[in-house]
Motif scaffolding. Structure first.
Motif, short mmCIF file in Angstrom:
data_model
loop_
_atom_site.label_atom_id
_atom_site.label_comp_id
_atom_site.label_asym_id
_atom_site.label_seq_id
_atom_site.Cartn_x
_atom_site.Cartn_y
_atom_site.Cartn_z
N TYR A 1 0.84 -1.21 0.00
CA TYR A 1 0.00 0.00 0.00
C TYR A 1 0.87 1.25 0.00
CZ TYR A 1 -3.83 3.07 1.62
OH TYR A 1 -4.77 4.07 1.76
N TYR A 2 1.89 1.24 0.84
CA TYR A 2 2.84 2.36 0.92
C TYR A 2 3.54 2.57 -0.43
CZ TYR A 2 6.93 5.02 2.57
OH TYR A 2 7.92 5.97 2.74
N ASP A 3 4.02 1.47 -1.01
CA ASP A 3 4.71 1.56 -2.30
C ASP A 3 3.77 2.03 -3.40
OD1 ASP A 3 7.06 0.74 -1.14
OD2 ASP A 3 6.87 -1.35 -1.76
N LEU A 4 2.52 1.58 -3.35
CA LEU A 4 1.55 2.00 -4.36
C LEU A 4 1.40 3.52 -4.35
CD1 LEU A 4 -0.69 1.39 -6.44
CD2 LEU A 4 -2.28 1.15 -4.52
N TYR B 1 3.61 5.83 -3.10
CA TYR B 1 4.82 6.62 -3.33
C TYR B 1 5.59 6.23 -4.60
CZ TYR B 1 4.21 9.00 1.07
OH TYR B 1 3.71 9.78 2.07
N LYS B 2 5.46 4.99 -5.05
CA LYS B 2 6.14 4.59 -6.29
C LYS B 2 5.23 4.69 -7.50
CE LYS B 2 9.45 1.53 -3.99
NZ LYS B 2 9.98 0.14 -3.89
N ASP C 1 1.94 -2.87 -8.12
CA ASP C 1 1.63 -2.98 -6.69
C ASP C 1 0.12 -3.05 -6.47
OD1 ASP C 1 4.30 -2.92 -5.77
OD2 ASP C 1 4.36 -0.75 -5.98
N LEU C 2 -0.63 -2.32 -7.30
CA LEU C 2 -2.09 -2.37 -7.20
C LEU C 2 -2.59 -3.77 -7.53
CD1 LEU C 2 -4.91 -1.13 -6.92
CD2 LEU C 2 -4.72 -0.38 -9.30
#
Length: 306
Positions: A236-239, A241-242, A247-248
């Protein structure tokens, strides 16, 4: 509302501002308005006519909800809150609410009247920093839950409460920024994201609170799911910020595996207090997945072809 563009000079255009709006704001031909350009709009703002203030009396009926009233006024952008009929017993509570939840405010007392005054105007440059802190607070909370599960001991409730209080304070301040700053991008999506983050943190808080107040038998399923919660929130964090659609896809694929797979299986095999713990864990998985909504909307705005 539509307005016709009127050609002015060699390349400029003018429009008429609605008379009703001009009258409401008390403007005339001598005043200046603020023009702000965003990605999709031009915002016309009237000059500030002073502090935005709200006054109310403290009563037996509304005192239990005092924190709720003040935090709502705070995030709606009020600069001053005046509370009348505050006795010596209620004043410490007002000070605690200001200290714990109303970032940038101070409280003074004159007789039975308390005045909460904004000393730190919210600004856009603080938003991203505080938002990231909220993500990191959740990461820390999930780490503490996992460590406590492994130890079979939940003795860090005071620290968990501090994390929740700090996040609430940052969330209210960020929502205040979204409301007040005309240059803020996607205020509705920001407000929604902040709300989901708060729900996730609160759900983790109540999981820890239950485990700290009840003797719970920690088994392998709990340990595995606690570790998986951390990994799921990392996605969720990576989705956010990246900004990677991969990731989704991972988050959505794991929805069935965790929410409707391992969590259901653990619930079927447990009962009593252990079943309540698994219910809390599943709720956190669910909130993380649902909390992708504002991030998805933002991603689609930037990458419509995907």
């Amino acid at each position: 509302m539509h307005r016709k563009l009127i050609k002015q000079g060699k390349g400029g255009f003018t429009i008429y501002l609605p008379k009703k709006w001009i009258d409401q704001k008390g403007l005339d031909e001598k005043d200046q308005v603020q023009i702000t350009e965003t990605e999709s709009a031009i915002i016309v703002e009237a000059p500030s006519k002073g502090k935005k203030s709200f006054s109310f009396e403290l009563s037996r009926q509304n005192r239990p909800d005092l924190w709720l009233i003040l935090t709502h006024l705070h995030r709606r952008g009020f600069d001053e809150m005046v509370i009348q009929k505050v006795d010596d017993k209620a004043f410490p509570e007002v000070k605690r609410i200001v200290k714990d939840l109303l970032l940038g405010f101070e409280v003074t007392k004159d007789g039975t009247t308390c005045t909460l005054t904004n000393l730190s105007e919210p600004s856009e440059d603080k938003f991203d920093n505080l938002l990231r802190k909220n993500f990191l607070i959740i990461k820390e909370t999930l780490d503490v839950i996992d460590e406590s599960m492994k130890l079979g001991s939940f003795k860090r409730m005071d620290y968990i409460k501090e994390l929740k209080t700090e996040m609430d304070k940052f969330t209210y301040f960020c929502k205040r920024i979204a409301v007040r700053e005309s240059t803020h991008k996607s205020p509705i999506l920001s407000w929604e994201l902040l709300t989901w983050l708060m729900h996730i943190e609160h759900a983790a808080y109540y999981l820890y609170l239950y485990c700290s107040e009840h003797k719970v038998k920690i088994d392998k399923n709990m340990l595995d799911l606690s570790q998986s919660l951390k990994s799921y929130f990392d996605l969720y964090y990576d989705l956010h910020y990246k900004r990677d659609f991969k990731d989704l896809h991972k988050l959505m694929e794991q929805k069935k595996y965790y929410q409707f797979g391992l969590c259901y299986k653990a619930l079927e095999q447990s009962r009593g207090r252990e079943a309540i713990v698994f219910t809390h864990i599943r709720e956190i998985f669910r909130l993380i997945q649902i909390g992708t909504s504002p991030i998805i909307s933002d991603l689609l705005d930037k990458h419509p072809e995907e």
